[in-house]
Design an enzyme around this catalytic site. Structure first.
Site, PDB file in Angstrom:
ATOM      1  CD  GLU A 172      -2.861  -0.659   2.576  1.00 27.22           C
ATOM      2  OE1 GLU A 172      -2.423  -0.018   3.548  1.00 27.22           O
ATOM      3  OE2 GLU A 172      -3.920  -1.289   2.609  1.00 27.22           O
TER       4      GLU A 172
ATOM      5  NE  ARG B 167     -11.232  -7.929  16.685  1.00 29.64           N
ATOM      6  CZ  ARG B 167     -10.794  -6.743  17.044  1.00 29.64           C
ATOM      7  NH1 ARG B 167     -11.462  -6.047  17.944  1.00 29.64           N
ATOM      8  NH2 ARG B 167      -9.701  -6.217  16.516  1.00 29.64           N
TER       9      ARG B 167
ATOM     10  CB  VAL C  68     -10.306  -2.641  22.948  1.00 23.99           C
ATOM     11  CG1 VAL C  68      -9.909  -2.018  24.277  1.00 23.99           C
ATOM     12  CG2 VAL C  68      -9.613  -3.973  22.732  1.00 23.99           C
TER      13      VAL C  68
HETATM   14  P1  ADP Z   1      -3.416  -4.642  11.944  1.00 25.59           P
HETATM   15  O1  ADP Z   1      -4.489  -5.571  11.489  1.00 25.59           O
HETATM   16  O2  ADP Z   1      -2.088  -5.302  12.072  1.00 25.59           O
HETATM   17  O3  ADP Z   1      -3.813  -3.854  13.152  1.00 25.59           O
HETATM   18  P2  ADP Z   1      -4.081  -2.388  10.179  1.00 25.59           P
HETATM   19  O4  ADP Z   1      -4.209  -2.501   8.717  1.00 25.59           O
HETATM   20  O5  ADP Z   1      -5.358  -2.268  10.963  1.00 25.59           O
HETATM   21  O6  ADP Z   1      -3.207  -3.620  10.731  1.00 25.59           O
HETATM   22  O7  ADP Z   1      -3.171  -1.164  10.551  1.00 25.59           O
HETATM   23  C1  ADP Z   1      -2.781  -0.874  11.880  1.00 25.59           C
HETATM   24  C2  ADP Z   1      -2.142   0.495  11.951  1.00 25.59           C
HETATM   25  O8  ADP Z   1      -0.981   0.553  11.064  1.00 25.59           O
HETATM   26  C3  ADP Z   1      -3.021   1.639  11.484  1.00 25.59           C
HETATM   27  O9  ADP Z   1      -3.874   2.120  12.507  1.00 25.59           O
HETATM   28  C4  ADP Z   1      -1.971   2.657  11.079  1.00 25.59           C
HETATM   29  O10 ADP Z   1      -1.401   3.251  12.226  1.00 25.59           O
HETATM   30  C5  ADP Z   1      -0.879   1.811  10.441  1.00 25.59           C
HETATM   31  N1  ADP Z   1      -1.075   1.681   8.960  1.00 25.59           N
HETATM   32  C6  ADP Z   1      -1.722   0.689   8.299  1.00 25.59           C
HETATM   33  N2  ADP Z   1      -1.741   0.907   6.959  1.00 25.59           N
HETATM   34  C7  ADP Z   1      -1.065   2.045   6.744  1.00 25.59           C
HETATM   35  C8  ADP Z   1      -0.720   2.831   5.568  1.00 25.59           C
HETATM   36  N3  ADP Z   1      -1.049   2.442   4.340  1.00 25.59           N
HETATM   37  N4  ADP Z   1       0.000   3.976   5.762  1.00 25.59           N
HETATM   38  C9  ADP Z   1       0.373   4.376   7.005  1.00 25.59           C
HETATM   39  N5  ADP Z   1       0.085   3.701   8.131  1.00 25.59           N
HETATM   40  C10 ADP Z   1      -0.623   2.555   8.027  1.00 25.59           C
END
Ligand code: ADP
Length: 452
Positions: free
Chosen positions: A200, A291, A294
């Site tokens: 991404e 789900r 928190v």
């Molecule tokens: P996980 O399932 O491991 O929690 P997420 O996709 O929900 O992964 O992303 C968790 C965190 O990682 C996000 O809240 C953000 O802080 C960071 N993050 C994820 N994707 C991106 C991105 N494309 N650019 C910048 N930060 C990202």
């Protein structure tokens, strides 16, 4: 109707679910490991079953032990809480095969959203904007290089089976792409048994804003506004608030409507959260959590809707008893996650809680299984309490939060209460001017200046 719910979880969330059951006249069954025999969730349940030794894989993650406990106690439904088996589609399927109601979405929806590549494709098709990136799994270095050129550096390599921020690596230039690709794949394989990764664009200064939805079996979907979870350390949320200081009512309504329509088209049912990164007025989908979260209490505080109760009602086949037009967003709410950790080094600090006193008063809610004399076991997540405060305005909420944190006594172990006390006095935080990198930069600055 559901008469007895087994709660396949521990700690504060087990208590939270038990409270909803009690209000609804439903009996509750707690399960626990040997390390949790004296836990509050065991004490407050109508019945309890020991399901194994301390290690989670032999107790809270043991599907056979949990299904046996449900069968022995005659539970007709299982609520998985968050973490543990809550997003395990095979478990949800097995629960159904045993003639027990799974309080959550269908196994197919859990499976779809658990594969982040498939999830992105599915939500794009129903009109949700996504972070620009690869159109699926990235298999080789060459593909990674090609995609990085197309997306533009910096790029983020993420695990398809991701969770908890693991298997995520940034590459800022062509020199970094090989190592980032390799590390992300290895970490993904080690953490999830699945080395698949995708790419991404790495957003530089986004906020994390997520939309809560509720959907019933009849195709009714409502959204309950947003939560801003930008205060993070190592991609883990530390404090959450609703509404977001960054959104106006028009933006809220627009993204809420987009999400509700999409969730309806997906045929989703139960509570769910669609997570976005938000930068320069634009939303980019990152994942959907199938789900209870928190941080759900901040949404409950501003909407007055009991999310756990709604999940149970929906699982029992009842339609939503609120319409979108019934939802009013009232005031402001902030949640502080309190962990058994050193507040500044974040080293885990399990052990005996000698003295415990929870704050109270108007607009103050504490969700926790702590009590004086309780021994925090070292085997599980370090979050031991959630302090959720509500006020008519963000200012009133912050004022109340300051008072509540001062009143909170958890003696005998180190907790992150002092960190929260410091954060909410910070002028940038007070102004709402923070993004997902703010907390780490703040902590690093203090460290560079020689610590506290
Ligand atoms: P996980 O399932 O491991 O929690 P997420 O996709 O929900 O992964 O992303 C968790 C965190 O990682 C996000 O809240 C953000 O802080 C960071 N993050 C994820 N994707 C991106 C991105 N494309 N650019 C910048 N930060 C990202």
């Amino acid at each position: 109707m559901i008469e007895k719910v087994l709660i396949a979880n521990r700690g504060e969330i087990a208590l939270r679910i038990m409270r909803a059951c009690r209000e609804m006249g439903i009996k509750s069954v707690a399960v626990h490991s040997t390390a949790d025999a004296n836990a509050m969730h065991v004490r407050l349940a109508d019945e309890s079953v020991c399901i194994g030794p301390p290690a989670a894989r032999d107790s809270y993650l043991s599907t056979s032990a949990i299904l046996s406990a449900a069968s022995i106690t005659g539970a007709d439904a299982i609520h998985p809480g968050y973490g543990f088996l809550s997003e395990n589609a095979d478990f949800a399927e097995m629960v159904g095969e045993h003639g027990i109601t799974f309080i959550g979405p269908t196994p197919a929806h859990i499976r779809l959203m658990g594969d982040k590549i498939a999830a992105k494709q599915a939500v794009l098709e129903v009109g949700i904007p996504c972070v620009p990136g690869s159109d699926g799994e990235v298999h080789t270095f060459e593909d990674a290089e090609r995609w990085a050129k197309e997306i533009g550096y910096p790029v983020l390599i993420k695990a398809a089976a991701g969770g908890g921020g693991r298997g995520m690596k940034v590459a800022r230039s062509e020199e970094e792409i090989h190592e980032a690709f390799d590390t992300a794949r290895t970490e993904a394989e080690a953490s999830f048994g699945n080395g698949a990764v995708y790419m991404e664009r790495y957003l530089d200064r986004p906020r994390h804003i997520e939309i809560q939805v509720l959907a019933d079996n009849e195709g009714n979907v409502i959204h309950l506004g947003e939560r801003d979870c930008s205060l993070q350390r190592r991609h883990q949320k530390v404090l959450e608030e609703s509404p977001s200081p960054a959104l106006n009512a028009e933006e809220r309504e627009k993204i809420g409507e987009t999400v509700s329509n999409a969730v309806c088209k997906l045929g989703y049912c139960s509570a769910g959260t669609v997570e976005f990164l938000y930068e320069d007025g634009e939303f980019f989908f990152i994942e959907m959590n199938t789900r209870l979260q928190v941080e759900h209490p901040v949404t409950e505080a501003v909407t007055g809707v009991d999310l756990v109760r709604e999940m149970i009602r929906i699982a029992a086949g009842a339609p939503l008893d609120v319409k979108q037009s019934d939802i009013r967003f009232n005031g402001h709410s902030i949640e502080c996650r309190i962990n058994a950790e050193d507040p500044f080094t974040f080293a885990p600090c399990p052990g005996m809680v000698k003295e415990y006193h929870a704050p109270g008063g108007l607009g103050v809610r504490v969700d926790s299984g702590l009590y004086s004399g309780y021994k925090v076991p070292p085997h599980y997540d370090s979050m031991i309490a959630k302090l959720i405060v509500h006020g008519r305005t963000r200012e009133e909420c912050l004022m109340r939060l300051r008072g509540s944190l001062t009143e909170f006594v958890i003696d005998g172990i180190k907790t992150t209460v002092p960190l929260h006390q410091e954060l909410i006095m910070n002028s940038e935080f007070i102004n709402g001017a923070y993004d997902i990198h703010w907390l780490e930069e703040y902590l690093k600055k203090i460290e560079d200046e020689g610590g506290r």
